[in-house]
Design a protein around this motif. Structure first.
Motif, PDB file in Angstrom:
ATOM      1  N   VAL A   1     -11.656   8.250  64.531  1.00  0.00           N
ATOM      2  CA  VAL A   1     -11.061   8.795  65.754  1.00  0.00           C
ATOM      3  C   VAL A   1      -9.732   9.445  65.404  1.00  0.00           C
ATOM      4  N   THR A   2      -9.507  10.642  65.913  1.00  0.00           N
ATOM      5  CA  THR A   2      -8.185  11.255  65.863  1.00  0.00           C
ATOM      6  C   THR A   2      -7.542  11.049  67.223  1.00  0.00           C
ATOM      7  N   GLY A   3      -6.299  10.555  67.235  1.00  0.00           N
ATOM      8  CA  GLY A   3      -5.666  10.217  68.509  1.00  0.00           C
ATOM      9  C   GLY A   3      -5.919   8.758  68.833  1.00  0.00           C
ATOM     10  N   THR A   4      -5.796   8.432  70.100  1.00  0.00           N
ATOM     11  CA  THR A   4      -5.914   7.035  70.521  1.00  0.00           C
ATOM     12  C   THR A   4      -6.932   6.926  71.638  1.00  0.00           C
ATOM     13  N   LEU A   5      -7.984   6.144  71.403  1.00  0.00           N
ATOM     14  CA  LEU A   5      -8.987   5.940  72.447  1.00  0.00           C
ATOM     15  C   LEU A   5      -8.396   5.045  73.527  1.00  0.00           C
ATOM     16  N   PRO A   6      -8.436   5.487  74.779  1.00  0.00           N
ATOM     17  CA  PRO A   6      -7.924   4.632  75.859  1.00  0.00           C
ATOM     18  C   PRO A   6      -8.705   3.321  75.918  1.00  0.00           C
ATOM     19  N   ALA A   7      -7.950   2.204  75.885  1.00  0.00           N
ATOM     20  CA  ALA A   7      -8.611   0.888  75.845  1.00  0.00           C
ATOM     21  C   ALA A   7      -9.423   0.626  77.110  1.00  0.00           C
ATOM     22  N   GLU A   8      -9.052   1.307  78.212  1.00  0.00           N
ATOM     23  CA  GLU A   8      -9.778   1.043  79.459  1.00  0.00           C
ATOM     24  C   GLU A   8     -11.149   1.716  79.487  1.00  0.00           C
ATOM     25  N   LEU A   9     -11.424   2.579  78.533  1.00  0.00           N
ATOM     26  CA  LEU A   9     -12.752   3.216  78.491  1.00  0.00           C
ATOM     27  C   LEU A   9     -13.725   2.277  77.786  1.00  0.00           C
TER      28      LEU A   9
END
Ligand SMILES: [Fe+2]
Length: 461
Positions: free
Chosen positions: A31-39
């Motif tokens: 992953v590039t960036g940060t995956l939203p934990a709420e997803l």
């Protein structure tokens, strides 16, 4: 001999449409960036993926369905999977045993148009007489689904879930019927009601809209053509100038569910964005192809625009307003507002699809052939554009809320976007409220995802 236009098929087997040849399972994707934990859930998308290139006669819409999915959890991209839907034909071609199950009118088909979840079941859907296919959480085929024997005919690709009643609405059509059928599937995944609406000429009804009071039917002049079928058209739905284009308002409730029809100018609509009641009037937003459209050959002159129809039952008229003149498709709303007033809409400008499906007469601007996602603010009349590089082949964008009780537009917009440098697809996740900034995350998939049709964000319950 019928003078029937033939489809130039080659574009749909090449470039961004080219089918993939393998089923892949990949874990812990970069992953590039940060995956939203709420997803927390699955993004699934369906589309045609022919088993081979030895059938050059295939219409784009007729390739066997393949569902691509990405599982997100705790800020990680747990897996990517792509799986063909196992119709009998697909299962046998893959050397497998078909799981078996119900078939409507002999039309077993590897559903290729949409993928949804309802009542805990994952369904790949298609229209024109065939049944959905049920899939497991990990996209393996369970079998054809007629809602445990409660569905009387075929089903539909497009469905609308009323989130308050948990009822799933659809409008089924089939060339051999003298009607279309409104179908309601309850939260128990059984058909709870149907209404047959008489129509002439066997019209294609790819999509519809829902308000709190009405099912909005689009009875447009793309109708079943026996002549085109006899001439060998694989999807024999052609422009029928003698078929009066009209919008129907079918009351959702009541004992006498009689449709009221309203005439509109000749046009074709694949997709609605949403609809809602506005006092006595009904507002319907659509991606509209002006003039004639021949679906068997995917030929229309356009323009293709985002338009608003306001149906006034008091005067019996339909007011038409242009919302955006960019050629765009795959309109989606935050589905929590479906059937109620929406402020925002998201759609895709996909150069390759615009080229292939609308033959404009010189009025297309170059920008139309770019690849971009659009966010419409229909309260202010403004549009934000998130552009992608050439050859990005961006597909339909789906909205995923940050929290189930959050405000409209508080969340993310996600789509498969081809990365030409890697030669593979990313699942691109934009912040809906910071739409033009860099994506918050790009999940790097191991392979290409061909341009396809529709998908869903299926949050864990
Ligand atoms: Fe569609």
């Amino acid at each position: 001999m019928t003078d029937h236009p033939t489809l130039d098929r080659s574009p749909f087997l090449q470039g961004p449409y080219a089918p993939v040849t393998e089923e892949i399972t990949a874990f812990d994707l970069p992953v590039t960036g940060t995956l939203p934990a709420e997803l927390d859930g699955r993004y699934l998308r369906n589309g045609p993926n022919p088993l081979g290139l030895d059938d050059p006669g295939s219409h784009w819409f007729l390739g066997a369905g393949m569902v691509h999915g990405v599982r997100l959890r705790n800020g990680r991209a747990e897996w990517y999977r792509n799986r063909w839907v196992r119709s009998r034909h697909v299962a046998e071609a893959l050397g497998e045993k078909w799981p078996g199950g119900p078939v409507h009118a002999g039309m077993d088909f590897a559903a290729n148009t949409h993928v949804i979840a309802h009542g805990g079941r994952t369904l790949a859907t298609v229209e024109a007489g065939a049944l959905p296919y049920e899939l497991t959480e990990e996209l393996d085929t369970v079998g054809p689904c007629d809602f445990d024997g409660t569905l009387p005919g075929g089903y539909a690709a497009h469905t609308k879930l009323d989130r308050r009643t948990r009822e799933l609405h659809a409008v089924a059509y089939f060339w051999a019927w003298d009607h279309v059928q409104h179908v309601v599937v309850g939260p128990d995944v059984q058909v709870s009601g149907t209404a047959d609406v008489p129509v002439a000429d066997g019209p294609m009804m790819h999509d519809f809209a829902l308000t709190e009071r009405y099912v909005v039917l689009l009875d447009l002049p793309v109708t079943f053509s026996m002549a085109a079928a006899a001439a060998g058209a694989q999807l024999p739905y052609t422009w029928n100038p003698s078929h009066q284009p009209r919008i129907g308002l079918l009351p959702r409730n009541g004992t006498t569910r009689v449709v009221r029809w309203f005439e509109v100018d000749p046009c074709w609509v694949f997709h609605t964005l949403n609809a809602y009641d506005d006092g006595d009037r009904v507002v319907v937003d659509v991606c509209r192809y002006e003039g004639s459209y021949d679906l068997s050959a995917l030929i229309g002159k356009g323009p293709l625009t985002l338009d608003r129809w306001t149906v006034d039952p008091t005067t019996g008229t339909v007011n038409q307003q242009r919302l955006d003149d960019r050629p765009q498709e795959f309109p989606r709303v935050d589905e929590r507002v479906l059937s109620r007033p929406h402020r925002y809409g998201y759609s895709a400008v996909t150069g390759e699809v615009s080229h292939a499906t609308v033959q404009m007469d010189g009025t297309f601007q170059d920008a139309a052939f770019a690849d971009a996602l659009l966010k419409h603010d229909l309260a202010t009349g403004t549009v934000e554009t998130h552009r992608f590089p050439g050859d990005a082949a961006v597909g339909e964008a789906v909205f995923a809320p940050s929290a189930s009780d959050g405000a409209e537009d508080d969340g993310y917009v996600m789509a498969f976007v081809h990365d030409p440098e890697r030669g593979a697809a990313d699942l691109v996740i934009l912040s809906a409220q910071d739409f033009t900034s860099a994506p918050v995350a790009r999940v790097h998939l191991p392979k290409r995802v061909p341009l396809g049709f529709h998908g869903s964000w299926i949050a864990d319950q």
